[in-house]
Design an enzyme around this catalytic site. Structure first.
Site, PDB file in Angstrom:
ATOM      1  CG  ASN A   4      33.616  39.482  35.642  1.00 12.05           C
ATOM      2  OD1 ASN A   4      33.079  39.045  34.768  1.00 12.05           O
ATOM      3  ND2 ASN A   4      34.989  39.837  35.559  1.00 12.05           N
ATOM      4  CE  LYS A   6      36.918  36.882  36.530  1.00 12.47           C
ATOM      5  NZ  LYS A   6      38.219  36.690  36.823  1.00 12.47           N
ATOM      6  CG  HIS A  90      38.361  41.697  33.731  1.00  7.50           C
ATOM      7  ND1 HIS A  90      39.355  40.934  33.607  1.00  7.50           N
ATOM      8  CD2 HIS A  90      37.889  41.812  35.167  1.00  7.50           C
ATOM      9  CE1 HIS A  90      39.355  40.301  34.752  1.00  7.50           C
ATOM     10  NE2 HIS A  90      38.390  40.833  35.574  1.00  7.50           N
ATOM     11  CD  GLU A  92      39.821  37.460  33.584  1.00  6.10           C
ATOM     12  OE1 GLU A  92      38.803  37.306  33.210  1.00  6.10           O
ATOM     13  OE2 GLU A  92      40.203  36.920  34.610  1.00  6.10           O
ATOM     14  CD  GLU A 162      39.075  43.426  38.683  1.00  3.60           C
ATOM     15  OE1 GLU A 162      38.073  42.732  39.715  1.00  3.60           O
ATOM     16  OE2 GLU A 162      39.181  43.022  37.674  1.00  3.60           O
ATOM     17  N   GLY A 168      41.817  35.444  40.463  1.00  2.00           N
ATOM     18  CA  GLY A 168      41.575  33.943  40.398  1.00  2.00           C
ATOM     19  C   GLY A 168      42.483  33.140  41.139  1.00  2.00           C
ATOM     20  CB  SER A 208      41.352  36.395  45.442  1.00  3.95           C
ATOM     21  OG  SER A 208      41.906  35.777  44.448  1.00  3.95           O
ATOM     22  N   GLY A 229      34.768  37.810  41.179  1.00  7.32           N
ATOM     23  CA  GLY A 229      34.573  37.055  39.992  1.00  7.32           C
ATOM     24  C   GLY A 229      34.110  35.526  40.484  1.00  7.32           C
ATOM     25  N   GLY A 230      35.079  34.777  40.883  1.00  8.05           N
ATOM     26  CA  GLY A 230      34.725  33.383  41.195  1.00  8.05           C
ATOM     27  C   GLY A 230      33.528  33.388  42.162  1.00  8.05           C
TER      28      GLY A 230
HETATM   29  P1  PGA Z   1      38.154  36.758  41.253  1.00 11.90           P
HETATM   30  O1  PGA Z   1      38.094  37.626  39.940  1.00 11.90           O
HETATM   31  O2  PGA Z   1      37.408  37.201  42.355  1.00 11.90           O
HETATM   32  O3  PGA Z   1      37.715  35.167  40.842  1.00 11.90           O
HETATM   33  O4  PGA Z   1      39.620  36.714  41.508  1.00 11.90           O
HETATM   34  C1  PGA Z   1      37.725  39.171  40.134  1.00 11.90           C
HETATM   35  C2  PGA Z   1      37.863  39.863  38.703  1.00 11.90           C
HETATM   36  O5  PGA Z   1      38.479  39.195  37.847  1.00 11.90           O
HETATM   37  O6  PGA Z   1      36.816  40.608  38.535  1.00 11.90           O
END
Ligand code: PGA
Length: 244
Positions: A4, A6, A90, A92, A162, A168, A208, A229-230
């Site tokens: 993802n 983002k 998600h 967010e 999640e 993050g 993470s 994500g990251g």
């Molecule tokens: P992250 O994000 O791996 O940066 O923690 C995961 C996500 O929000 O899907």
């Protein structure tokens, strides 16, 4: 394994990613790979991955099929850009854009209607966890996002667990914490849609996920994959997660 992105990467950065990433996953036939770039670069990503087994997904969609909804993007558009998946609900989106269970369910239906595989996100905040509400929140999200689906429709969705406190933050859930949550999700799926549908559901862990913790997470039989994500922004790091 789903990435993802983002709200990161330009057109040039998208092209540069796939140039590096594609050769690194040539031998990774053991798993499905989905990458979810921002809307403007979905078609670029589809073109850049043609001939590979990488699939492309969107990060959101509108629940309507078309219409006067300025700024929104609907399922048929995402499908016609060549995407196969879409992330829905998600945390967010829930936190910053007011998405409720009701909206998540409408979006899940809209995705299924056009043949997109929804990756439906569920998970508790730190406050929920500290108040002992983790299981209740997970069940509420699962019920909210799937009630009214037929078992056939349910068989087409993926769920991503999640925990918001792990996204993050660099604080991954321990493999045991993640596995406990996945058991709750699967038990709910079996109860609501029958044993077979529950057994077949694929549940991804997200929060993470990094190259150095993926092995331990994936060693849990309850964890079927990851939503990253990251660490999906860098081709080498995402490839090493895929090839764990
Ligand atoms: P992250 O994000 O791996 O940066 O923690 C995961 C996500 O929000 O899907």
């Amino acid at each position: 394994m789903a990435g993802n992105w983002k709200m990161y990467k330009t057109a040039a950065e998208t092209a540069a990613f796939f140039e590096k990433f594609n050769p690194l996953i040539e031998r990774s036939g053991h798993c499905e790979i989905v990458i979810c770039p921002p809307f403007p670069f979905l078609s670029d990503a589809v073109a850049a991955t043609r001939g590979t087994h990488v699939m492309i997904g969107a990060q959101n969609l509108c629940w309507a099929k078309e219409g006067a909804f300025t700024g929104e993007v609907c399922g048929p558009m995402i499908r016609s850009a060549g995407c196969s998946h879409v992330i829905i609900g998600h945390s967010e989106r829930r936190q910053y854009f007011g998405e409720t269970n009701e909206i998540v369910l409408k979006k899940t239906m809209a995705a299924l209607d056009v043949g997109l595989t929804p990756i439906v996100c569920v998970g508790e905040t730190l406050e929920h966890r500290e108040a002992g509400q983790t299981e209740a929140v997970i069940l509420d999200h699962c019920q909210g996002a799937t009630s009214g689906l037929t078992p056939e429709q349910f068989a087409q969705i993926l769920i991503a667990y999640e925990p918001v406190w792990a996204i993050g933050t660099g604080k991954t859930a321990t493999p045991e914490i993640a596995a406990d949550a996945h058991r709750v999700i699967r038990a709910h799926a079996r109860q609501a849609f029958g044993k077979e549908a529950g057994d077949r559901l694929r549940i991804l862990y997200g929060g993470s996920v990094k190259p150095d913790n993926i092995k331990k997470l994936m060693a849990q039989p309850e964890i079927d994959g990851a939503l990253v994500g990251g660490a999906s922004l860098d081709p080498i790091s995402f490839a090493s997660i895929v090839n764990f």
